[in-house]
Write a protein that holds these residues in place. Sequence first.
Motif, short mmCIF file in Angstrom:
data_model
loop_
_atom_site.label_atom_id
_atom_site.label_comp_id
_atom_site.label_asym_id
_atom_site.label_seq_id
_atom_site.Cartn_x
_atom_site.Cartn_y
_atom_site.Cartn_z
N SER A 151 0.83 -1.21 0.00
CA SER A 151 0.00 0.00 0.00
C SER A 151 0.86 1.25 0.00
O SER A 151 1.82 1.36 0.77
N GLU A 152 0.51 2.19 -0.86
CA GLU A 152 1.19 3.49 -0.89
C GLU A 152 0.33 4.60 -0.32
O GLU A 152 0.80 5.73 -0.17
N PHE A 153 -0.94 4.28 -0.03
CA PHE A 153 -1.80 5.22 0.69
C PHE A 153 -2.84 4.39 1.43
O PHE A 153 -3.34 3.40 0.88
N THR A 154 -3.15 4.79 2.66
CA THR A 154 -4.10 4.06 3.49
C THR A 154 -5.18 4.97 4.01
O THR A 154 -4.90 6.07 4.49
N VAL A 155 -6.42 4.50 3.92
CA VAL A 155 -7.56 5.19 4.53
C VAL A 155 -7.90 4.48 5.82
O VAL A 155 -8.10 3.26 5.83
N VAL A 156 -7.95 5.23 6.91
CA VAL A 156 -8.36 4.69 8.21
C VAL A 156 -9.68 5.34 8.57
O VAL A 156 -9.76 6.56 8.75
N SER A 157 -10.74 4.53 8.65
CA SER A 157 -12.09 5.06 8.87
C SER A 157 -12.63 4.58 10.21
O SER A 157 -12.82 3.39 10.43
N ALA A 158 -12.92 5.55 11.08
CA ALA A 158 -13.45 5.27 12.42
C ALA A 158 -14.69 6.14 12.64
O ALA A 158 -14.64 7.16 13.32
N PRO A 159 -15.82 5.78 12.06
CA PRO A 159 -17.01 6.63 12.10
C PRO A 159 -17.55 6.92 13.49
O PRO A 159 -18.16 7.98 13.70
N THR A 160 -17.33 6.02 14.44
CA THR A 160 -17.88 6.27 15.78
C THR A 160 -16.93 7.05 16.68
O THR A 160 -17.30 7.39 17.81
N TYR A 161 -15.74 7.36 16.18
CA TYR A 161 -14.83 8.21 16.96
C TYR A 161 -15.13 9.66 16.63
O TYR A 161 -15.08 10.07 15.48
N LYS A 162 -15.41 10.44 17.65
CA LYS A 162 -15.76 11.84 17.46
C LYS A 162 -14.65 12.74 17.99
O LYS A 162 -14.16 12.55 19.12
N ALA A 163 -14.25 13.70 17.19
CA ALA A 163 -13.19 14.62 17.58
C ALA A 163 -13.71 15.66 18.56
O ALA A 163 -14.92 15.95 18.61
N ASP A 164 -12.80 16.24 19.31
CA ASP A 164 -13.09 17.39 20.17
C ASP A 164 -12.43 18.60 19.52
O ASP A 164 -11.21 18.74 19.55
N PRO A 165 -13.21 19.47 18.89
CA PRO A 165 -12.63 20.58 18.13
C PRO A 165 -11.66 21.44 18.94
O PRO A 165 -10.64 21.89 18.40
N LYS A 166 -11.95 21.65 20.20
CA LYS A 166 -11.08 22.50 21.02
C LYS A 166 -9.72 21.86 21.25
O LYS A 166 -8.70 22.54 21.36
N VAL A 167 -9.70 20.54 21.29
CA VAL A 167 -8.45 19.82 21.54
C VAL A 167 -7.76 19.41 20.24
O VAL A 167 -6.54 19.52 20.10
N ASP A 168 -8.57 18.98 19.27
CA ASP A 168 -8.02 18.36 18.07
C ASP A 168 -7.82 19.31 16.90
O ASP A 168 -7.26 18.92 15.87
N GLY A 169 -8.30 20.53 17.01
CA GLY A 169 -8.09 21.50 15.94
C GLY A 169 -9.01 21.33 14.75
O GLY A 169 -8.75 21.87 13.67
N THR A 170 -10.09 20.57 14.92
CA THR A 170 -11.07 20.37 13.84
C THR A 170 -12.19 21.40 13.97
O THR A 170 -12.24 22.17 14.94
N ASN A 171 -13.09 21.40 13.00
CA ASN A 171 -14.23 22.33 13.05
C ASN A 171 -15.44 21.73 13.74
O ASN A 171 -16.35 22.45 14.15
N VAL A 184 -1.59 8.90 4.53
CA VAL A 184 -2.74 8.38 5.27
C VAL A 184 -3.90 9.35 5.14
O VAL A 184 -3.72 10.58 5.14
N VAL A 185 -5.11 8.80 5.01
CA VAL A 185 -6.34 9.56 5.15
C VAL A 185 -7.01 9.09 6.43
O VAL A 185 -7.23 7.89 6.62
N LEU A 186 -7.35 10.03 7.30
CA LEU A 186 -7.96 9.71 8.59
C LEU A 186 -9.38 10.26 8.59
O LEU A 186 -9.59 11.47 8.42
N ILE A 187 -10.36 9.37 8.76
CA ILE A 187 -11.77 9.76 8.72
C ILE A 187 -12.45 9.36 10.03
O ILE A 187 -12.27 8.23 10.50
N GLY A 188 -13.23 10.27 10.59
CA GLY A 188 -13.96 9.95 11.81
C GLY A 188 -15.17 10.85 11.98
O GLY A 188 -15.30 11.89 11.34
N GLY A 189 -16.10 10.42 12.82
CA GLY A 189 -17.26 11.24 13.17
C GLY A 189 -18.35 11.28 12.13
O GLY A 189 -19.34 12.00 12.29
N THR A 190 -18.22 10.54 11.04
CA THR A 190 -19.24 10.48 9.99
C THR A 190 -19.34 9.06 9.46
O THR A 190 -18.32 8.39 9.28
#
Length: 530
Positions: A151-171, A184-190
Amino acid sequence: MKSVEETLLLQDLITHKNIQNNLSVPQLVEKILSRNEGMLTATGAVQATTGKYTGRSPKDKFIVKDEICENFIDWGHVNQAIDENKFEQLYEKVIAYLKDKNELYSFKGFAGADKKHRLPIQVINEYAWHNLFARQLFITPTEEELNTHRSEFTVVSAPTYKADPKVDGTNSETFILVSFKRRVVLIGGTEYAGEIKKSIFSVMNYLLPQKEVLPMHCSANVGQEGDVALFFGLSGTGKTTLSADPYRRLIGDDEHGWSPNGVFNIEGGCYAKCISLSQEKEPQIFNAIRFGSVLENVIINTKSRLPDYDDTSLTENTRAAYPLENIDNIVSPSVAGHPNTIIFLTADASGTLPPISKLTKEQAMYHFLSGYTSKLAGTERGVTEPQATFSACFGSPFLPLAPSAYAKMLGEKIDQFNTNVFLVNTGWTGGSYGVGRRMKLSYTRAMVHSALEGELNTVETVKDDVFGLEIPMHVPGVPDEVLVPKNTWANKSAYDEAAKSLAIKFHNNFKKFTQASDDIVQAGPLYKPE
Protein backbone atom coordinates in the motif's frame (compact mmCIF):
# COMPACT_ATOMS: atom_id res chain seq x y z
CA MET A 1 9.36 6.12 -1.12
CA LYS A 2 8.63 4.00 1.93
CA SER A 3 5.34 2.16 2.06
CA VAL A 4 2.86 3.53 4.56
CA GLU A 5 2.81 0.04 6.07
CA GLU A 6 6.36 0.61 7.28
CA THR A 7 5.23 3.23 9.77
CA LEU A 8 5.14 1.55 13.15
CA LEU A 9 1.87 3.07 14.34
CA LEU A 10 -0.13 1.88 11.37
CA GLN A 11 1.71 -1.43 11.19
CA ASP A 12 0.51 -2.14 14.71
CA LEU A 13 -3.07 -1.72 13.52
CA ILE A 14 -2.62 -3.65 10.28
CA THR A 15 -1.30 -6.69 12.16
CA HIS A 16 -4.04 -6.47 14.80
CA LYS A 17 -5.21 -9.99 15.67
CA ASN A 18 -8.85 -9.18 14.95
CA ILE A 19 -8.40 -7.56 11.56
CA GLN A 20 -10.20 -9.27 8.67
CA ASN A 21 -8.25 -8.93 5.42
CA ASN A 22 -9.78 -8.77 1.95
CA LEU A 23 -12.93 -10.69 2.78
CA SER A 24 -15.04 -11.81 -0.15
CA VAL A 25 -18.35 -10.13 -0.93
CA PRO A 26 -20.44 -12.97 0.61
CA GLN A 27 -18.27 -12.93 3.74
CA LEU A 28 -18.74 -9.18 4.13
CA VAL A 29 -22.48 -9.46 3.59
CA GLU A 30 -22.62 -12.10 6.33
CA LYS A 31 -20.66 -9.82 8.67
CA ILE A 32 -22.93 -6.86 7.92
CA LEU A 33 -26.07 -8.85 8.69
CA SER A 34 -24.71 -10.57 11.79
CA ARG A 35 -23.56 -7.21 13.21
CA ASN A 36 -26.91 -5.55 12.36
CA GLU A 37 -25.11 -2.92 10.28
CA GLY A 38 -27.57 -3.24 7.42
CA MET A 39 -30.55 -5.02 5.88
CA LEU A 40 -30.65 -7.53 3.05
CA THR A 41 -33.04 -6.30 0.36
CA ALA A 42 -35.16 -8.13 -2.20
CA THR A 43 -32.64 -7.25 -4.90
CA GLY A 44 -29.82 -8.92 -2.96
CA ALA A 45 -28.21 -5.58 -2.16
CA VAL A 46 -27.39 -4.52 1.39
CA GLN A 47 -29.05 -1.37 2.72
CA ALA A 48 -27.36 0.80 5.33
CA THR A 49 -28.04 4.23 6.79
CA THR A 50 -25.52 6.91 7.69
CA GLY A 51 -27.19 8.73 10.56
CA LYS A 52 -27.23 12.51 10.61
CA TYR A 53 -24.50 12.88 7.98
CA THR A 54 -26.08 11.95 4.66
CA GLY A 55 -23.61 13.82 2.45
CA ARG A 56 -20.02 15.01 2.38
CA SER A 57 -18.73 17.39 5.04
CA PRO A 58 -16.43 19.75 3.08
CA LYS A 59 -15.93 22.09 6.03
CA ASP A 60 -14.46 19.20 8.00
CA LYS A 61 -11.83 18.24 5.43
CA PHE A 62 -8.20 19.23 6.07
CA ILE A 63 -4.76 18.65 4.56
CA VAL A 64 -1.82 18.34 6.93
CA LYS A 65 0.55 21.22 6.30
CA ASP A 66 4.09 19.84 6.24
CA GLU A 67 7.31 20.14 4.25
CA ILE A 68 6.13 17.55 1.72
CA CYS A 69 3.18 19.52 0.34
CA GLU A 70 3.29 23.02 1.85
CA ASN A 71 4.50 24.74 -1.33
CA PHE A 72 2.19 22.88 -3.72
CA ILE A 73 -1.28 22.95 -2.13
CA ASP A 74 -3.75 25.69 -3.06
CA TRP A 75 -4.49 26.58 0.56
CA GLY A 76 -7.80 28.23 1.41
CA HIS A 77 -11.39 27.41 2.34
CA VAL A 78 -11.36 24.29 0.13
CA ASN A 79 -7.94 23.01 1.18
CA GLN A 80 -7.89 23.88 4.85
CA ALA A 81 -4.62 23.37 6.66
CA ILE A 82 -4.25 21.48 9.91
CA ASP A 83 -1.16 21.53 12.06
CA GLU A 84 1.06 18.47 11.77
CA ASN A 85 1.23 18.00 15.54
CA LYS A 86 -2.58 18.15 15.83
CA PHE A 87 -2.85 15.47 13.16
CA GLU A 88 -0.31 13.20 14.84
CA GLN A 89 -2.12 13.45 18.18
CA LEU A 90 -5.51 12.66 16.65
CA TYR A 91 -3.96 9.92 14.51
CA GLU A 92 -2.60 8.17 17.59
CA LYS A 93 -5.93 8.46 19.41
CA VAL A 94 -7.89 6.99 16.49
CA ILE A 95 -5.45 4.09 16.08
CA ALA A 96 -5.69 3.31 19.80
CA TYR A 97 -9.48 3.54 19.61
CA LEU A 98 -9.68 1.08 16.72
CA LYS A 99 -7.27 -1.38 18.34
CA ASP A 100 -9.83 -1.88 21.11
CA LYS A 101 -12.52 -2.97 18.65
CA ASN A 102 -13.46 -6.65 18.50
CA GLU A 103 -13.14 -6.72 14.74
CA LEU A 104 -11.77 -4.52 11.96
CA TYR A 105 -11.89 -4.90 8.18
CA SER A 106 -9.11 -4.27 5.68
CA PHE A 107 -9.28 -4.03 1.90
CA LYS A 108 -6.20 -3.86 -0.29
CA GLY A 109 -6.68 -2.77 -3.87
CA PHE A 110 -5.91 -0.08 -6.40
CA ALA A 111 -7.00 3.33 -7.60
CA GLY A 112 -6.36 3.59 -11.34
CA ALA A 113 -7.10 1.02 -14.05
CA ASP A 114 -3.95 1.93 -16.01
CA LYS A 115 -1.21 -0.14 -14.40
CA LYS A 116 1.37 2.54 -15.29
CA HIS A 117 -0.43 5.08 -13.14
CA ARG A 118 -2.36 3.12 -10.51
CA LEU A 119 -2.02 3.72 -6.78
CA PRO A 120 -1.91 0.71 -4.43
CA ILE A 121 -4.20 1.53 -1.50
CA GLN A 122 -5.50 0.02 1.71
CA VAL A 123 -8.79 0.84 3.44
CA ILE A 124 -9.20 -0.08 7.12
CA ASN A 125 -12.76 0.11 8.40
CA GLU A 126 -14.58 -0.06 11.69
CA TYR A 127 -17.75 -1.07 9.81
CA ALA A 128 -18.06 -4.12 7.59
CA TRP A 129 -20.47 -2.28 5.27
CA HIS A 130 -17.91 0.46 4.72
CA ASN A 131 -15.40 -2.20 3.75
CA LEU A 132 -17.87 -3.70 1.28
CA PHE A 133 -18.36 -0.20 -0.11
CA ALA A 134 -14.60 0.20 -0.56
CA ARG A 135 -14.33 -3.22 -2.21
CA GLN A 136 -17.03 -2.32 -4.73
CA LEU A 137 -15.78 1.21 -5.48
CA PHE A 138 -12.05 0.56 -5.83
CA ILE A 139 -10.22 -1.95 -8.03
CA THR A 140 -9.98 -5.44 -6.54
CA PRO A 141 -6.60 -7.15 -7.03
CA THR A 142 -6.09 -10.63 -8.41
CA GLU A 143 -4.66 -13.22 -6.03
CA GLU A 144 -1.25 -12.72 -7.63
CA GLU A 145 -1.48 -8.93 -7.26
CA LEU A 146 -2.61 -9.27 -3.65
CA ASN A 147 0.44 -11.35 -2.80
CA THR A 148 2.79 -8.57 -3.94
CA HIS A 149 0.58 -5.63 -2.90
CA ARG A 150 2.30 -2.84 -0.96
CA SER A 151 0.00 0.00 0.00
CA GLU A 152 1.19 3.49 -0.89
CA PHE A 153 -1.80 5.22 0.69
CA THR A 154 -4.10 4.06 3.49
CA VAL A 155 -7.56 5.19 4.53
CA VAL A 156 -8.36 4.69 8.21
CA SER A 157 -12.09 5.06 8.87
CA ALA A 158 -13.45 5.27 12.42
CA PRO A 159 -17.01 6.63 12.10
CA THR A 160 -17.88 6.27 15.78
CA TYR A 161 -14.83 8.21 16.96
CA LYS A 162 -15.76 11.84 17.46
CA ALA A 163 -13.19 14.62 17.58
CA ASP A 164 -13.09 17.39 20.17
CA PRO A 165 -12.63 20.58 18.13
CA LYS A 166 -11.08 22.50 21.02
CA VAL A 167 -8.45 19.82 21.54
CA ASP A 168 -8.02 18.36 18.07
CA GLY A 169 -8.09 21.50 15.94
CA THR A 170 -11.07 20.37 13.84
CA ASN A 171 -14.23 22.33 13.05
CA SER A 172 -16.59 19.73 14.49
CA GLU A 173 -16.77 16.15 15.68
CA THR A 174 -16.28 15.07 12.07
CA PHE A 175 -12.88 15.03 10.37
CA ILE A 176 -11.40 14.00 7.04
CA LEU A 177 -7.64 14.55 7.27
CA VAL A 178 -5.14 13.88 4.48
CA SER A 179 -1.43 13.55 5.26
CA PHE A 180 0.81 13.32 2.21
CA LYS A 181 3.77 12.81 4.51
CA ARG A 182 2.23 9.86 6.34
CA ARG A 183 0.35 8.86 3.17
CA VAL A 184 -2.74 8.38 5.27
CA VAL A 185 -6.34 9.56 5.15
CA LEU A 186 -7.96 9.71 8.59
CA ILE A 187 -11.77 9.76 8.72
CA GLY A 188 -13.96 9.95 11.81
CA GLY A 189 -17.26 11.24 13.17
CA THR A 190 -19.24 10.48 9.99
CA GLU A 191 -20.80 7.29 8.64
CA TYR A 192 -21.21 8.67 5.12
CA ALA A 193 -19.27 6.22 2.94
CA GLY A 194 -18.70 8.74 0.16
CA GLU A 195 -15.91 10.33 2.21
CA ILE A 196 -13.80 7.20 1.65
CA LYS A 197 -14.17 7.36 -2.11
CA LYS A 198 -13.67 11.10 -2.46
CA SER A 199 -10.63 11.23 -0.18
CA ILE A 200 -8.73 8.91 -2.51
CA PHE A 201 -9.85 10.98 -5.49
CA SER A 202 -8.36 14.05 -3.79
CA VAL A 203 -5.13 12.14 -3.28
CA MET A 204 -5.04 11.18 -6.97
CA ASN A 205 -5.68 14.81 -7.92
CA TYR A 206 -2.44 15.64 -6.13
CA LEU A 207 -0.31 12.73 -7.34
CA LEU A 208 -1.32 12.26 -10.99
CA PRO A 209 -0.29 15.70 -12.35
CA GLN A 210 3.24 14.84 -11.19
CA LYS A 211 3.12 12.08 -13.82
CA GLU A 212 1.71 14.36 -16.54
CA VAL A 213 -1.72 12.79 -16.08
CA LEU A 214 -4.82 15.01 -15.86
CA PRO A 215 -7.19 13.79 -13.09
CA MET A 216 -10.82 14.54 -13.95
CA HIS A 217 -14.16 14.53 -12.13
CA CYS A 218 -16.04 13.03 -15.04
CA SER A 219 -17.69 9.92 -16.40
CA ALA A 220 -16.53 8.36 -19.65
CA ASN A 221 -17.75 5.97 -22.31
CA VAL A 222 -16.73 4.76 -25.75
CA GLY A 223 -18.76 4.27 -28.94
CA GLN A 224 -18.78 1.39 -31.38
CA GLU A 225 -16.19 3.16 -33.55
CA GLY A 226 -13.85 3.66 -30.59
CA ASP A 227 -14.80 7.32 -30.09
CA VAL A 228 -14.39 8.39 -26.46
CA ALA A 229 -16.64 10.86 -24.62
CA LEU A 230 -16.11 12.57 -21.27
CA PHE A 231 -18.92 13.96 -19.09
CA PHE A 232 -17.85 16.57 -16.55
CA GLY A 233 -20.17 17.73 -13.80
CA LEU A 234 -20.78 17.91 -10.09
CA SER A 235 -22.89 15.41 -8.19
CA GLY A 236 -26.46 15.31 -9.45
CA THR A 237 -25.84 16.80 -12.90
CA GLY A 238 -26.20 13.49 -14.73
CA LYS A 239 -22.70 12.05 -15.20
CA THR A 240 -23.65 8.54 -14.16
CA THR A 241 -27.02 8.57 -15.91
CA LEU A 242 -25.82 9.92 -19.24
CA SER A 243 -22.68 7.81 -19.45
CA ALA A 244 -24.71 4.61 -18.88
CA ASP A 245 -25.74 4.34 -22.51
CA PRO A 246 -26.87 0.99 -23.97
CA TYR A 247 -25.22 1.91 -27.30
CA ARG A 248 -21.87 2.86 -25.78
CA ARG A 249 -19.53 0.96 -23.47
CA LEU A 250 -18.94 2.45 -20.04
CA ILE A 251 -15.39 3.25 -18.99
CA GLY A 252 -16.41 4.68 -15.63
CA ASP A 253 -18.97 6.94 -13.98
CA ASP A 254 -17.11 9.51 -11.89
CA GLU A 255 -13.31 9.71 -11.79
CA HIS A 256 -10.76 9.39 -14.59
CA GLY A 257 -7.22 10.17 -15.60
CA TRP A 258 -6.13 11.42 -19.04
CA SER A 259 -2.60 10.22 -19.65
CA PRO A 260 -0.37 10.58 -22.73
CA ASN A 261 -1.83 7.22 -23.82
CA GLY A 262 -5.52 7.99 -23.31
CA VAL A 263 -8.24 7.82 -20.65
CA PHE A 264 -8.47 5.41 -17.72
CA ASN A 265 -10.91 4.93 -14.85
CA ILE A 266 -9.61 5.63 -11.36
CA GLU A 267 -12.27 3.43 -9.77
CA GLY A 268 -13.58 -0.10 -10.06
CA GLY A 269 -17.23 0.67 -9.37
CA CYS A 270 -20.08 3.16 -9.58
CA TYR A 271 -21.66 5.36 -6.91
CA ALA A 272 -24.99 6.31 -8.46
CA LYS A 273 -27.69 8.60 -7.12
CA CYS A 274 -30.92 6.68 -6.57
CA ILE A 275 -33.49 9.45 -6.26
CA SER A 276 -36.50 8.57 -8.48
CA LEU A 277 -34.56 5.65 -9.98
CA SER A 278 -36.68 3.48 -12.26
CA GLN A 279 -36.08 0.56 -14.58
CA GLU A 280 -37.79 2.44 -17.39
CA LYS A 281 -35.64 5.59 -17.26
CA GLU A 282 -32.29 4.16 -16.14
CA PRO A 283 -32.33 0.40 -16.78
CA GLN A 284 -28.57 -0.13 -16.57
CA ILE A 285 -28.29 1.42 -13.11
CA PHE A 286 -31.52 -0.16 -11.89
CA ASN A 287 -30.46 -3.65 -12.95
CA ALA A 288 -26.92 -3.22 -11.59
CA ILE A 289 -28.20 -3.05 -8.01
CA ARG A 290 -28.03 -6.69 -6.99
CA PHE A 291 -26.17 -8.98 -4.61
CA GLY A 292 -23.09 -7.31 -3.17
CA SER A 293 -24.27 -3.80 -3.96
CA VAL A 294 -24.69 -1.25 -1.19
CA LEU A 295 -27.78 0.93 -0.94
CA GLU A 296 -27.05 4.00 1.15
CA ASN A 297 -29.97 5.77 2.89
CA VAL A 298 -32.52 4.21 0.52
CA ILE A 299 -35.82 3.47 2.28
CA ILE A 300 -36.74 -0.23 2.26
CA ASN A 301 -40.18 -1.78 2.75
CA THR A 302 -39.60 -3.84 5.89
CA LYS A 303 -41.94 -6.64 4.72
CA SER A 304 -41.22 -7.00 1.00
CA ARG A 305 -37.66 -5.67 1.36
CA LEU A 306 -38.13 -3.78 -1.90
CA PRO A 307 -36.38 -0.39 -2.16
CA ASP A 308 -38.52 2.73 -2.56
CA TYR A 309 -36.38 5.02 -4.68
CA ASP A 310 -38.96 7.81 -4.52
CA ASP A 311 -38.84 8.04 -0.72
CA THR A 312 -36.50 10.86 0.30
CA SER A 313 -37.42 10.93 3.99
CA LEU A 314 -33.79 10.36 5.01
CA THR A 315 -32.17 12.41 2.25
CA GLU A 316 -32.40 13.21 -1.43
CA ASN A 317 -28.81 12.00 -1.68
CA THR A 318 -29.70 8.30 -1.74
CA ARG A 319 -26.96 6.22 -3.32
CA ALA A 320 -26.07 2.82 -4.73
CA ALA A 321 -22.53 1.45 -4.84
CA TYR A 322 -21.86 -1.47 -7.17
CA PRO A 323 -18.94 -2.87 -9.18
CA LEU A 324 -18.51 -2.01 -12.84
CA GLU A 325 -19.05 -5.68 -13.67
CA ASN A 326 -22.72 -5.24 -12.77
CA ILE A 327 -23.08 -3.12 -15.92
CA ASP A 328 -23.35 -5.32 -19.01
CA ASN A 329 -21.83 -2.89 -21.47
CA ILE A 330 -18.42 -1.94 -20.09
CA VAL A 331 -14.82 -1.58 -21.20
CA SER A 332 -12.57 -4.07 -19.42
CA PRO A 333 -10.00 -3.12 -18.33
CA SER A 334 -11.31 0.44 -17.95
CA VAL A 335 -8.93 2.14 -20.37
CA ALA A 336 -9.54 3.76 -23.75
CA GLY A 337 -8.12 6.23 -26.24
CA HIS A 338 -8.14 10.02 -26.29
CA PRO A 339 -11.51 11.83 -26.07
CA ASN A 340 -13.26 12.96 -29.25
CA THR A 341 -15.98 14.83 -27.36
CA ILE A 342 -16.25 16.52 -23.98
CA ILE A 343 -19.60 17.34 -22.38
CA PHE A 344 -19.76 19.89 -19.56
CA LEU A 345 -22.91 19.20 -17.52
CA THR A 346 -24.68 21.80 -15.42
CA ALA A 347 -27.96 21.71 -13.55
CA ASP A 348 -28.87 25.38 -13.94
CA ALA A 349 -31.55 26.27 -11.38
CA SER A 350 -32.08 29.71 -12.97
CA GLY A 351 -33.49 28.06 -16.10
CA THR A 352 -31.63 30.45 -18.42
CA LEU A 353 -28.71 28.46 -19.86
CA PRO A 354 -29.36 26.67 -23.18
CA PRO A 355 -29.96 22.92 -22.93
CA ILE A 356 -27.01 22.44 -25.30
CA SER A 357 -24.45 24.73 -26.91
CA LYS A 358 -21.17 24.17 -28.76
CA LEU A 359 -18.15 25.86 -27.20
CA THR A 360 -15.09 27.39 -28.76
CA LYS A 361 -11.73 26.47 -27.25
CA GLU A 362 -11.76 29.72 -25.24
CA GLN A 363 -15.34 29.20 -24.07
CA ALA A 364 -14.43 25.68 -23.04
CA MET A 365 -11.62 26.98 -20.85
CA TYR A 366 -13.89 29.69 -19.41
CA HIS A 367 -16.62 27.25 -18.45
CA PHE A 368 -14.16 24.64 -17.18
CA LEU A 369 -12.61 27.17 -14.83
CA SER A 370 -16.05 28.47 -13.85
CA GLY A 371 -17.57 25.04 -13.22
CA TYR A 372 -21.06 26.47 -12.82
CA THR A 373 -23.94 24.37 -11.60
CA SER A 374 -26.60 24.34 -8.92
CA LYS A 375 -25.65 22.38 -5.84
CA LEU A 376 -28.47 19.89 -5.46
CA ALA A 377 -30.25 18.90 -2.28
CA GLY A 378 -28.54 16.29 -0.12
CA THR A 379 -25.10 16.24 -1.72
CA GLU A 380 -23.69 18.22 1.19
CA ARG A 381 -24.87 18.80 4.74
CA GLY A 382 -27.31 21.70 4.98
CA VAL A 383 -28.23 21.85 1.29
CA THR A 384 -32.02 21.43 1.04
CA GLU A 385 -32.76 23.09 -2.32
CA PRO A 386 -30.68 23.98 -5.39
CA GLN A 387 -28.08 26.70 -4.82
CA ALA A 388 -26.07 28.39 -7.56
CA THR A 389 -22.42 27.52 -7.17
CA PHE A 390 -19.15 27.73 -9.07
CA SER A 391 -16.81 24.79 -8.63
CA ALA A 392 -13.61 25.16 -10.62
CA CYS A 393 -12.94 22.27 -13.01
CA PHE A 394 -16.32 20.83 -11.97
CA GLY A 395 -14.64 19.42 -8.89
CA SER A 396 -13.20 22.17 -6.70
CA PRO A 397 -13.74 20.27 -3.39
CA PHE A 398 -11.31 17.60 -4.58
CA LEU A 399 -8.52 19.74 -6.08
CA PRO A 400 -5.42 20.11 -3.89
CA LEU A 401 -3.65 22.15 -6.59
CA ALA A 402 -4.70 25.51 -8.03
CA PRO A 403 -7.48 25.17 -10.66
CA SER A 404 -5.24 26.81 -13.25
CA ALA A 405 -2.91 23.79 -13.12
CA TYR A 406 -5.68 21.42 -14.22
CA ALA A 407 -7.17 23.90 -16.69
CA LYS A 408 -3.81 24.36 -18.40
CA MET A 409 -3.48 20.60 -18.85
CA LEU A 410 -7.01 20.31 -20.25
CA GLY A 411 -6.51 23.18 -22.69
CA GLU A 412 -3.34 21.60 -24.03
CA LYS A 413 -5.10 18.28 -24.56
CA ILE A 414 -8.11 19.87 -26.32
CA ASP A 415 -5.67 21.52 -28.71
CA GLN A 416 -3.58 18.40 -29.20
CA PHE A 417 -6.48 16.06 -29.97
CA ASN A 418 -8.91 18.57 -31.56
CA THR A 419 -11.64 17.61 -29.08
CA ASN A 420 -15.17 19.00 -29.47
CA VAL A 421 -16.67 20.54 -26.33
CA PHE A 422 -20.35 21.10 -25.51
CA LEU A 423 -22.14 22.69 -22.55
CA VAL A 424 -25.30 20.75 -21.62
CA ASN A 425 -27.87 22.05 -19.13
CA THR A 426 -29.72 19.23 -17.37
CA GLY A 427 -31.39 21.73 -15.04
CA TRP A 428 -34.52 23.80 -15.34
CA THR A 429 -36.50 25.03 -18.34
CA GLY A 430 -39.56 27.26 -18.65
CA GLY A 431 -38.63 29.16 -15.50
CA SER A 432 -36.38 29.09 -12.48
CA TYR A 433 -36.50 26.43 -9.76
CA GLY A 434 -39.98 26.48 -8.23
CA VAL A 435 -41.58 27.79 -11.43
CA GLY A 436 -40.06 25.80 -14.29
CA ARG A 437 -39.36 22.08 -14.51
CA ARG A 438 -36.32 19.85 -14.99
CA MET A 439 -35.30 19.20 -18.56
CA LYS A 440 -36.69 15.87 -19.78
CA LEU A 441 -34.06 13.16 -19.65
CA SER A 442 -35.17 11.91 -23.07
CA TYR A 443 -34.39 15.34 -24.56
CA THR A 444 -31.00 15.49 -22.90
CA ARG A 445 -30.15 12.00 -24.14
CA ALA A 446 -31.12 13.01 -27.69
CA MET A 447 -28.96 16.13 -27.54
CA VAL A 448 -25.96 14.25 -26.16
CA HIS A 449 -26.38 11.53 -28.79
CA SER A 450 -26.38 14.14 -31.57
CA ALA A 451 -23.26 15.77 -30.14
CA LEU A 452 -21.40 12.47 -29.91
CA GLU A 453 -22.42 11.43 -33.43
CA GLY A 454 -21.11 14.71 -34.88
CA GLU A 455 -24.58 15.82 -35.98
CA LEU A 456 -24.15 19.23 -34.33
CA ASN A 457 -20.81 20.10 -35.90
CA THR A 458 -22.39 21.67 -38.99
CA VAL A 459 -25.96 22.42 -37.88
CA GLU A 460 -27.26 26.01 -38.03
CA THR A 461 -26.86 27.88 -34.75
CA VAL A 462 -28.06 31.08 -33.12
CA LYS A 463 -25.98 33.08 -30.66
CA ASP A 464 -27.47 33.65 -27.22
CA ASP A 465 -27.39 37.41 -26.68
CA VAL A 466 -26.70 37.12 -22.94
CA PHE A 467 -24.21 34.27 -22.65
CA GLY A 468 -22.69 34.36 -26.15
CA LEU A 469 -23.23 30.62 -26.60
CA GLU A 470 -23.93 29.04 -29.99
CA ILE A 471 -27.27 27.21 -29.74
CA PRO A 472 -28.19 24.57 -32.36
CA MET A 473 -31.43 25.45 -34.13
CA HIS A 474 -32.41 21.80 -34.65
CA VAL A 475 -31.63 18.60 -32.75
CA PRO A 476 -33.27 15.30 -33.79
CA GLY A 477 -35.79 14.18 -31.17
CA VAL A 478 -36.00 17.56 -29.42
CA PRO A 479 -38.69 20.22 -30.04
CA ASP A 480 -37.08 23.33 -31.54
CA GLU A 481 -38.73 25.64 -28.99
CA VAL A 482 -36.93 23.83 -26.14
CA LEU A 483 -33.49 24.70 -27.49
CA VAL A 484 -33.70 28.47 -26.89
CA PRO A 485 -34.42 29.01 -23.16
CA LYS A 486 -36.24 32.33 -23.53
CA ASN A 487 -38.82 30.68 -25.79
CA THR A 488 -39.86 28.36 -22.95
CA TRP A 489 -40.59 31.18 -20.48
CA ALA A 490 -44.10 32.66 -20.28
CA ASN A 491 -42.70 35.83 -18.69
CA LYS A 492 -39.97 37.09 -21.05
CA SER A 493 -38.97 40.03 -18.86
CA ALA A 494 -38.49 37.64 -15.93
CA TYR A 495 -36.19 35.57 -18.16
CA ASP A 496 -34.14 38.64 -19.08
CA GLU A 497 -33.73 39.54 -15.43
CA ALA A 498 -32.75 36.00 -14.41
CA ALA A 499 -30.30 35.59 -17.32
CA LYS A 500 -28.56 38.88 -16.63
CA SER A 501 -28.36 38.01 -12.94
CA LEU A 502 -26.62 34.74 -13.77
CA ALA A 503 -24.26 36.48 -16.21
CA ILE A 504 -23.20 38.87 -13.45
CA LYS A 505 -22.51 35.89 -11.17
CA PHE A 506 -20.26 34.40 -13.86
CA HIS A 507 -18.29 37.65 -14.20
CA ASN A 508 -17.94 38.15 -10.46
CA ASN A 509 -16.76 34.59 -9.93
CA PHE A 510 -14.20 34.79 -12.76
CA LYS A 511 -12.44 37.79 -11.24
CA LYS A 512 -10.39 35.42 -9.09
CA PHE A 513 -8.76 33.84 -12.15
CA THR A 514 -6.28 36.69 -12.59
CA GLN A 515 -3.88 34.60 -14.68
CA ALA A 516 -6.47 33.77 -17.37
CA SER A 517 -5.68 35.22 -20.80
CA ASP A 518 -7.81 38.01 -22.29
CA ASP A 519 -9.19 35.55 -24.87
CA ILE A 520 -10.53 33.31 -22.12
CA VAL A 521 -11.92 36.23 -20.09
CA GLN A 522 -13.73 37.57 -23.16
CA ALA A 523 -15.26 34.13 -23.79
CA GLY A 524 -17.62 34.65 -20.86
CA PRO A 525 -21.19 36.00 -21.03
CA LEU A 526 -21.70 38.91 -23.45
CA TYR A 527 -23.82 40.78 -20.93
CA LYS A 528 -21.59 42.63 -18.50
CA PRO A 529 -22.57 44.71 -15.47
CA GLU A 530 -22.20 48.44 -15.93
